[in-house]
Design an enzyme around this catalytic site. Structure first.
Site, mmCIF file in Angstrom:
data_model
loop_
_atom_site.group_PDB
_atom_site.id
_atom_site.type_symbol
_atom_site.label_atom_id
_atom_site.label_comp_id
_atom_site.label_asym_id
_atom_site.label_seq_id
_atom_site.Cartn_x
_atom_site.Cartn_y
_atom_site.Cartn_z
ATOM 1 N N ASP A 36 0.810 -1.215 0.000
ATOM 2 C CA ASP A 36 0.000 0.000 0.000
ATOM 3 C C ASP A 36 0.843 1.264 0.000
ATOM 4 O OD1 ASP A 36 -2.457 -0.965 -0.291
ATOM 5 O OD2 ASP A 36 -3.239 -0.281 1.625
ATOM 6 N N ASP A 283 -11.484 34.215 -32.319
ATOM 7 C CA ASP A 283 -11.670 32.807 -31.968
ATOM 8 C C ASP A 283 -13.099 32.323 -32.185
ATOM 9 O OD1 ASP A 283 -9.644 33.630 -29.223
ATOM 10 O OD2 ASP A 283 -9.016 32.749 -31.111
ATOM 11 N N LEU A 419 -7.466 29.624 -39.171
ATOM 12 C CA LEU A 419 -6.531 29.641 -40.290
ATOM 13 C C LEU A 419 -5.981 28.237 -40.549
ATOM 14 C CD1 LEU A 419 -4.964 31.227 -42.394
ATOM 15 C CD2 LEU A 419 -3.210 31.683 -40.674
HETATM 16 S S1 SF4 Z 1 -7.349 -2.829 -2.429
HETATM 17 FE FE1 SF4 Z 1 -7.068 -1.405 -0.718
HETATM 18 S S2 SF4 Z 1 -5.758 -2.498 0.718
HETATM 19 FE FE2 SF4 Z 1 -5.612 -3.551 -1.222
HETATM 20 S S3 SF4 Z 1 -3.844 -2.640 -2.237
HETATM 21 FE FE3 SF4 Z 1 -5.616 -1.519 -2.963
HETATM 22 S S4 SF4 Z 1 -5.748 0.176 -1.566
HETATM 23 FE FE4 SF4 Z 1 -4.417 -1.275 -0.566
#
Ligand code: SF4
Length: 514
Positions: A36, A283, A419
């Site tokens: 994560d 424009d 143009l």
């Molecule tokens: S699903 Fe949620 S917990 Fe799993 S990697 Fe993605 S963000 Fe992280």
């Protein structure tokens, strides 16, 4: 939950990260699996912030699941406090860690740290990033104000009215520059900015929010909930107009004047943007009536639709948002234009709608930019989700007078100029300039625009195109050429024709034009 290649919003803990990263003196301890930490890259690689986000992850692995994952959290929280010494700590779990039910809030409380700890309950499987940011901002504001015993605004005592600017975050679309633009705009009419939050604020700054006379809500997706709480608690009113575009900036200033107790009639006429004149000048030959498809977060999509219709002379033919919390407002705006809004977070649905509507310009997020690129359509980015180029080195707000200048430039540059259009028509037959040659920035090796069928080749028994008919077809602008080809083939097939001539092409055109 749906697995997808692209997503408009991340999980709600990414929203919490946007608040923690925007602020100073806040640390986020996140119970989350190894992997994560990818979210750090959003801030360091996409926004190019010089520091890592103030987040400590427990980074548990598969082998930890048989043991005490709660203890991993306790250790991470204690060590984060010792190392970073934040003013306030926020704690929570990511999607996967939520399933462990370790209760980060309870665990952190039991540690009895000498700082406030704000637990976040972010239901990862029902809510998304902007909601997570909004909830985190609200929880932090409430916790810090309640703890400090803050009261409402003190008497003015002859000083200038002051307001808070609420909503700018890390990883926001042009938030940094919008704050600067709006601060200058407000100073110009005699209103001081008291606290900007969450961007650049400390928890102590949040505790001072109640001292302002009113609040300016820059991004309702992030700040509306907090503004409502501030009104209930301190009686502070909030602005409802987001100052993106000329008309909205004027309405915003009038609204601010009223909230600040200034005379709206005495406001200086300071429409300091080139957009109105540029849009009416040379424009206009290629702006007027351009069919635009608009999609983004609700704030930016609504603003873009108004600018497109009323300030640039485009015709909005499609409008939608991925911000489900604000679907009602977007639906109403679409209905007022005589069509249904597209409320979805599935980019394939957005792609299908763009293909169906065949607009001449797409105003959207990075996702729509990719889609438009594949269709060979001009596109300008008006909203997050963002990419690295949405954090330009130069000053490039979306709000206020300078924001209107930036919008004019960004939206008009992808279009073909008057143009240029003339020259392209003149040199249509030239191999280098033909729109069949593919985008010039890809050089001589660029593939031509994909067409449903190769020239003259019958597909699955469909009629054969005669050379001169194929030649005539190429004179039709590329974005309607596919449709013209399909209509002509259906027309010919329905009449048992085996060859499409120039005459068939025009007969089909007359038939479908009736
Ligand atoms: S699903 Fe949620 S917990 Fe799993 S990697 Fe993605 S963000 Fe992280």
């Amino acid at each position: 939950m749906q697995l997808t290649v692209w997503t408009y919003e991340g999980p709600p803990h990414v929203g919490a990260m946007r608040i923690a990263t925007a602020m100073k003196g806040v640390h986020y301890v996140l119970h989350a699996p190894q992997g994560d930490t990818y979210a750090d890259l959003l801030f360091t690689m996409i926004e190019r912030l010089p520091d890592r986000p103030p987040v400590t992850y427990t980074t548990f692995q598969a082998r930890d699941l048989g043991s005490d994952t709660a203890d991993l959290f306790r250790v991470a929280a204690r060590e984060a406090y010792e190392r970073f010494r934040p003013e306030v700590m926020i704690v929570g779990a990511s999607c996967t860690a939520e399933l462990l039910q370790d209760d980060p809030g309870g665990l952190a409380k039991a540690l009895d740290l000498p700082i406030p700890v704000v637990p976040l309950e972010l239901p990862s499987y029902q809510k998304k990033e902007n909601w997570g940011a909004s909830e985190t901002f609200y929880r932090l504001t409430r916790a810090t104000c309640e703890r400090s015993g803050a009261s409402g605004p003190p008497p003015r005592d002859g000083r200038r009215p002051r307001c808070n600017l609420l909503g700018p975050t890390a990883l926001g679309f042009r938030h940094r520059d919008d704050v600067r633009e709006i601060t200058t705009l407000l100073a110009g009419i005699g209103v001081d900015v008291h606290v900007v939050a969450p961007l650049g604020a400390t928890p102590s700054d949040l505790a001072r929010l109640g001292e302002a006379n009113f609040n300016v809500v820059l991004y309702p997706e992030i700040a509306a909930t907090t503004a409502r709480w501030l009104e209930r608690t301190f009686g502070q009113k909030s602005t409802t107009t987001v100052p993106i575009g000329i008309g909205a900036t004027r309405r915003f200033l009038a609204e601010v004047a009223e909230l600040a107790g200034l005379d709206p009639a005495a406001l200086p006429d300071q429409t300091a943007s080139r957009l109105p004149w540029y849009a009416r000048s040379v424009d206009s030959t290629y702006l007027t009536g351009k069919r635009a498809f608009v999609f983004g977060d609700a704030t930016h999509a609504l603003a873009a639709a108004d600018i497109a219709d009323h300030e640039l002379g485009f015709e909005v033919v499609g409008l939608g948002t991925y911000s489900r919390e604000f679907a009602r407002e977007v639906r109403a705006a679409a209905q007022a234009r005589g069509f249904e809004a597209l409320i979805t977070d599935d980019y394939l649905e957005v792609e299908a709608r763009i293909a169906e509507l065949q607009p001449e310009i797409v105003l959207g997020s990075q996702m729509e930019r990719h889609i438009a690129k594949r269709f060979g359509l001009p596109c300008a980015v008006i909203s997050g989700p963002t990419h690295v180029e949405d954090y330009p080195a130069r000053y490039a707000p979306q709000m206020g007078w300078e924001g209107a200048n930036v919008i004019f430039d960004t939206w008009v540059h992808p279009l073909t100029m008057g143009l240029e259009e003339h020259l392209l028509a003149m040199f249509r037959e030239d191999r280098e300039f033909s729109d069949e040659a593919g985008p010039s920035h890809l050089g001589a090796h660029a593939a031509a625009h994909p067409t449903p069928a190769a020239s003259g080749e019958p597909v699955d028994g469909s009629p054969l195109w005669a050379d001169e008919a194929e030649h005539e077809l190429r004179k039709i602008p590329f974005f309607v050429r596919g449709k013209a080809r399909r209509n002509t083939e259906s027309f010919a097939a329905a009449r048992g024709m085996t060859t499409i001539t120039v005459e068939t092409l025009y007969d089909a055109k007359a038939h479908y034009g009736r």
